[in-house]
Scaffold this motif. Structure first.
Motif, PDB file in Angstrom:
ATOM      1  N   GLY A  65      15.253   3.569   8.148  1.00 35.69           N
ATOM      2  CA  GLY A  65      15.412   2.216   7.647  1.00 35.69           C
ATOM      3  C   GLY A  65      14.201   1.401   8.031  1.00 35.69           C
ATOM      4  N   LEU A  66      13.943   0.358   7.255  1.00 33.75           N
ATOM      5  CA  LEU A  66      12.763  -0.467   7.461  1.00 33.75           C
ATOM      6  C   LEU A  66      13.126  -1.917   7.188  1.00 33.75           C
ATOM      7  CD1 LEU A  66       9.699   0.155   8.048  1.00 33.75           C
ATOM      8  CD2 LEU A  66       9.359  -0.018   5.581  1.00 33.75           C
ATOM      9  N   THR A  67      12.641  -2.812   8.049  1.00 34.87           N
ATOM     10  CA  THR A  67      12.865  -4.231   7.797  1.00 34.87           C
ATOM     11  C   THR A  67      12.149  -4.626   6.511  1.00 34.87           C
ATOM     12  OG1 THR A  67      10.987  -4.778   9.222  1.00 34.87           O
ATOM     13  CG2 THR A  67      13.190  -4.933  10.204  1.00 34.87           C
ATOM     14  N   ALA A  68      12.700  -5.627   5.838  1.00 36.21           N
ATOM     15  CA  ALA A  68      12.090  -6.111   4.596  1.00 36.21           C
ATOM     16  C   ALA A  68      10.861  -6.956   4.887  1.00 36.21           C
ATOM     17  CB  ALA A  68      13.109  -6.910   3.794  1.00 36.21           C
ATOM     18  N   ASP A  69      10.893  -7.680   5.983  1.00 35.59           N
ATOM     19  CA  ASP A  69       9.788  -8.566   6.322  1.00 35.59           C
ATOM     20  C   ASP A  69       8.811  -7.897   7.269  1.00 35.59           C
ATOM     21  OD1 ASP A  69      10.912 -10.668   4.821  1.00 35.59           O
ATOM     22  OD2 ASP A  69      12.176 -11.254   6.508  1.00 35.59           O
ATOM     23  N   GLY A  70       7.555  -8.135   7.033  1.00 33.46           N
ATOM     24  CA  GLY A  70       6.500  -7.608   7.879  1.00 33.46           C
ATOM     25  C   GLY A  70       5.190  -7.700   7.137  1.00 33.46           C
ATOM     26  N   PRO A  71       4.155  -7.124   7.631  1.00 32.20           N
ATOM     27  CA  PRO A  71       4.064  -6.458   8.911  1.00 32.20           C
ATOM     28  C   PRO A  71       4.000  -7.444  10.069  1.00 32.20           C
ATOM     29  CG  PRO A  71       1.939  -6.324   7.784  1.00 32.20           C
ATOM     30  CD  PRO A  71       2.899  -7.050   6.888  1.00 32.20           C
TER      31      PRO A  71
END
Length: 159
Positions: A65-71
């Motif tokens: 899973g990966l956060t939507a916001d970034g980097p």
């Protein structure tokens, strides 16, 4: 010593792409980060991953899973029992950086004393978009090429 003074190889901490954490139960970890920290993580479907670990070919099924916001992004990876890589319990598993020239960055880390530990394999070629290095302190650094960064971003949009 300057951070990777090689054309196309910028490795300053300001270039951090993601922090990877391996967890036993990725679904529970997604809920944990949402409830405790208010961080939304998009969980992807399982995917097959071929790699070389210390020069030995491995194949595994991974879910991340990966956060939507970034980097920087937060990356959660499901523990793979019996794997020499995907084990939980140690906190941060790796730091990921996007580099313009993966081969040059990987070679430079090797030269500076952080040997290649694991690399992705695609069509018999290694590395295929990623290279993991370990230094003498046990820190694991993942290098990603631009194509892998784009692939992760597109996958995140579809999740």
């Amino acid at each position: 010593m300057t951070p990777f003074a090689v054309p196309g190889v910028d490795f300053g901490l300001g270039r951090l792409h993601h922090v990877g954490i391996v967890v036993k139960d990725v679904d529970a970890a997604v809920r944990h980060f949402e409830e405790i920290y208010g961080v939304s993580i998009r969980l992807f479907s399982e995917s097959h991953y071929q790699c070389q670990i210390d020069g030995v070919e491995h194949s595994t099924v991974q879910r991340l899973g990966l956060t939507a916001d970034g980097p920087p992004y937060l990356e959660l990876l499901r523990e793979v029992p019996g794997s020499p890589v995907w084990q939980s319990g140690s906190g941060i598993h790796h730091l990921g950086f996007v580099v313009e020239d993966l081969a040059r960055a990987s070679n430079e880390l090797e030269r500076r004393g952080a040997p290649l530990w694991m690399g992705g394999v695609r069509d018999g070629e290694c590395p295929a978009g990623t290279a993991y290095h370990r230094d003498a302190l046990g820190l694991t650094i993942e290098l990603l090429d631009r194509a892998t960064e784009v692939r992760l971003a597109n996958r995140s949009k579809r999740a």
